[in-house]
Design an enzyme around this catalytic site. Structure first.
Site, mmCIF file in Angstrom:
data_model
loop_
_atom_site.group_PDB
_atom_site.id
_atom_site.type_symbol
_atom_site.label_atom_id
_atom_site.label_comp_id
_atom_site.label_asym_id
_atom_site.label_seq_id
_atom_site.Cartn_x
_atom_site.Cartn_y
_atom_site.Cartn_z
ATOM 1 N N ARG A 68 40.215 48.571 40.771
ATOM 2 C CA ARG A 68 40.270 48.471 42.208
ATOM 3 C C ARG A 68 40.119 47.036 42.716
ATOM 4 O O ARG A 68 40.950 46.556 43.467
ATOM 5 C CB ARG A 68 39.096 49.280 42.779
ATOM 6 C CG ARG A 68 39.376 50.109 43.956
ATOM 7 C CD ARG A 68 38.244 51.100 44.053
ATOM 8 N NE ARG A 68 37.817 51.503 42.723
ATOM 9 C CZ ARG A 68 38.423 52.428 42.015
ATOM 10 N NH1 ARG A 68 39.430 53.077 42.502
ATOM 11 N NH2 ARG A 68 37.999 52.725 40.796
ATOM 12 N N THR A 69 39.077 46.380 42.281
ATOM 13 C CA THR A 69 38.783 45.068 42.855
ATOM 14 C C THR A 69 39.889 44.070 42.513
ATOM 15 O O THR A 69 40.368 43.325 43.358
ATOM 16 C CB THR A 69 37.417 44.561 42.352
ATOM 17 O OG1 THR A 69 36.449 45.563 42.618
ATOM 18 C CG2 THR A 69 37.017 43.278 43.040
ATOM 19 N N LYS A 90 37.318 33.332 22.306
ATOM 20 C CA LYS A 90 37.213 32.292 21.270
ATOM 21 C C LYS A 90 35.919 31.501 21.424
ATOM 22 O O LYS A 90 35.711 30.521 20.744
ATOM 23 C CB LYS A 90 38.401 31.332 21.386
ATOM 24 C CG LYS A 90 39.746 31.992 21.188
ATOM 25 C CD LYS A 90 40.850 30.958 21.458
ATOM 26 C CE LYS A 90 42.203 31.643 21.567
ATOM 27 N NZ LYS A 90 43.203 30.762 22.193
ATOM 28 N N ARG A 120 35.225 37.998 38.100
ATOM 29 C CA ARG A 120 34.233 39.026 37.751
ATOM 30 C C ARG A 120 33.728 38.725 36.350
ATOM 31 O O ARG A 120 34.506 38.396 35.462
ATOM 32 C CB ARG A 120 34.836 40.418 37.778
ATOM 33 C CG ARG A 120 33.887 41.456 37.189
ATOM 34 C CD ARG A 120 34.307 42.842 37.453
ATOM 35 N NE ARG A 120 34.135 43.170 38.857
ATOM 36 C CZ ARG A 120 34.271 44.392 39.351
ATOM 37 N NH1 ARG A 120 34.575 45.391 38.548
ATOM 38 N NH2 ARG A 120 34.091 44.619 40.630
ATOM 39 N N HIS A 135 28.026 41.559 44.668
ATOM 40 C CA HIS A 135 29.450 41.904 44.771
ATOM 41 C C HIS A 135 29.821 41.772 46.253
ATOM 42 O O HIS A 135 30.025 42.762 46.950
ATOM 43 C CB HIS A 135 29.644 43.345 44.268
ATOM 44 C CG HIS A 135 31.067 43.738 44.069
ATOM 45 N ND1 HIS A 135 32.128 42.924 44.394
ATOM 46 C CD2 HIS A 135 31.610 44.869 43.567
ATOM 47 C CE1 HIS A 135 33.247 43.552 44.098
ATOM 48 N NE2 HIS A 135 32.965 44.727 43.594
#
Lengths: 305, 136
Positions: free
Chosen positions: A51-52, A80, A101, A129
């Site tokens: 969604r975000t 890595k 995120r 958030h």
């Protein structure tokens, strides 16, 4: 250059402005379709999200901009062993703004220290958030018409629920707001959030373990999912995940104009039978997310329609 | 009990009783090659009991460590057996690389060469700059 890491980075007046722009976008989308032409948004998602990320990408595309990025850490150089600061220092050379995120709390702050372009925190672990909170605020504005004199119930995982922490912080700045905190003892709101945003401000609140006992008092019921990814112990997750399920029966006890919000995705905490209830606002809420993110991207890039 | 006075060096006085060994370790005094006296549970008119550390050499160290462990301590710089400078230590506003965040979800657990920073809140608590977890 300005970043958005925490909802409290924005004043109440700035939130009002963003809501006004989002409302204008909803009413006149064609006015904004080239607002970010030749600008690029990078979506750096070190943790999966549907969604975000799609909401950010859809927002930028609707503004006439471009998007690039990755949707999980395994497809980035962090697999890595590259640090967040190095990744961001490189990407800020390719994009005009970054939405990020990350599962680790404080990662967006580290990114903002090494970036030459604005960083938007799209969720950092159980911490903050802010764009979900902006989405929630736009939803409340549309559904209730005001942020004042509302009794807001938060139900479920109040410990790791970053959307809960941010929304409590944001709502605590409005007059006449009351909070009802509904959770099992193991998932109670962290003490520092409770002290800083509720007790120190003298805001009225109550705590309950049982949703049915308090649902009748609420203007807004904010449901949350018990998040598997926040638990180190699978047994504890399984024990707590079915604690609260909102059913059509429980909705009988609620006010006729109460709204049910949820940041989504849900697992089983809201029965699908509730979806057809007009008080179920969570799918409308998800749609608002795109418009407020459009307004935010424009603000941080300093562009106007 | 008698501990000789020092000719040139540093005396950290008025350390909260029981905190001297923590301070000794955090300041890295075990790595010095000069005499260091750790005197604990000494009677004090001001606080009842206190600890003292005497270092028989002039060294540089991070005063913020002392402020964090024992905010009421004083540092006396001794030259020719006389106190030539007396510093009162306050609770520092920021702690940089003095303590580490204990939150396993904090970015400081994985990011390379990151500074571990704690900021003192209005309530006097130290919180991690990145994840805001309270220092333990």
């Amino acid at each position: 250059m300005r970043s958005l890491l925490n909802i409290l980075d924005l004043s109440v007046e700035e939130i009002d402005e963003l809501i006004a722009v989002a409302n204008d976008i909803i009413a006149n989308p064609e006015r904004y379709q080239e607002a970010c032409k030749h600008k690029t948004l990078a979506t750096l998602f070190f943790e999966p999200s549907t969604r975000t990320r799609l909401s950010f990408e859809s927002a930028m595309l609707s503004l006439g901009g471009n998007v690039l990025g990755f949707s999980e850490a395994s497809s980035s150089s962090s697999a890595k062993g590259e640090s967040v600061s190095d990744t961001v220092a490189v990407v800020s050379g390719y994009a005009d703004i970054i939405a990020m995120r990350h599962p680790k709390e404080g990662a967006p702050l580290v990114a903002s220290m090494h970036s030459e372009v604005p960083i938007i925190n799209a969720g950092d672990g159980g911490h903050y958030h802010p764009t979900q909170t902006l989405t929630d605020l736009l939803t409340i504005y549309h559904e209730k018409g005001s942020f004042e004199n509302l009794t807001v119930g938060f139900c479920g995982d109040l410990k790791f629920g970053r959307t809960v922490h941010s929304l409590i912080g944001a709502m605590s700045r409005y007059n006449g707001v009351k909070f009802v905190l509904i959770s099992p003892d193991e998932l109670k709101l962290p003490t520092f959030i409770k002290e800083e945003f509720i007790e120190d401000k003298g805001i009225e609140y109550e705590q309950s373990r049982i949703l049915e006992d308090v649902i009748g008092k609420l203007d807004i019921l904010y449901m949350t999912r018990v998040q598997r990814e926040r638990f180190f112990n699978e047994e504890e997750y399984l024990r707590l995940k079915n604690t609260y399920v909102l059913t059509a029966d429980k909705m009988e006890e609620a006010k006729r104009d109460m709204i049910v919000m949820h940041p989504l995705p849900r697992v089983n905490e809201i029965s699908t039978a509730v979806d057809s209830d007009p008080r179920a606002a969570y799918f409308r809420q998800a749609r608002y997310g795109k418009f407020i993110r459009m307004a935010l991207i424009m603000k941080l890039l300093g562009v106007k329609a | 009990m008698k501990v000789d006075s020092i000719k040139n060096g540093i005396v950290i006085d008025h350390i909260t009783a029981g905190k001297a060994m923590e301070l000794y370790n955090m300041l890295g005094l075990d790595r010095l090659d000069c005499p260091v006296a750790v005197i604990m549970n000494v009677p004090s008119r001001r606080t009842g009991r206190k600890d003292i550390i005497k270092i028989d050499a002039g060294i540089d160290f991070d005063f913020d460590v002392i402020g964090y462990v024992s905010p009421n301590a004083t540092v006396n710089v001794i030259k020719n057996e006389q106190i030539c400078e007396k510093k009162h230590i306050d609770l520092p506003r920021r702690l940089v690389n003095i303590i580490k965040c204990k939150n396993p979800r904090c970015i400081t657990t994985t990011e390379q060469e990151i500074e571990h920073i704690f900021v003192r809140s209005d309530k006097g608590e130290y919180r991690c700059l990145y994840c805001e977890t309270k220092a333990k």
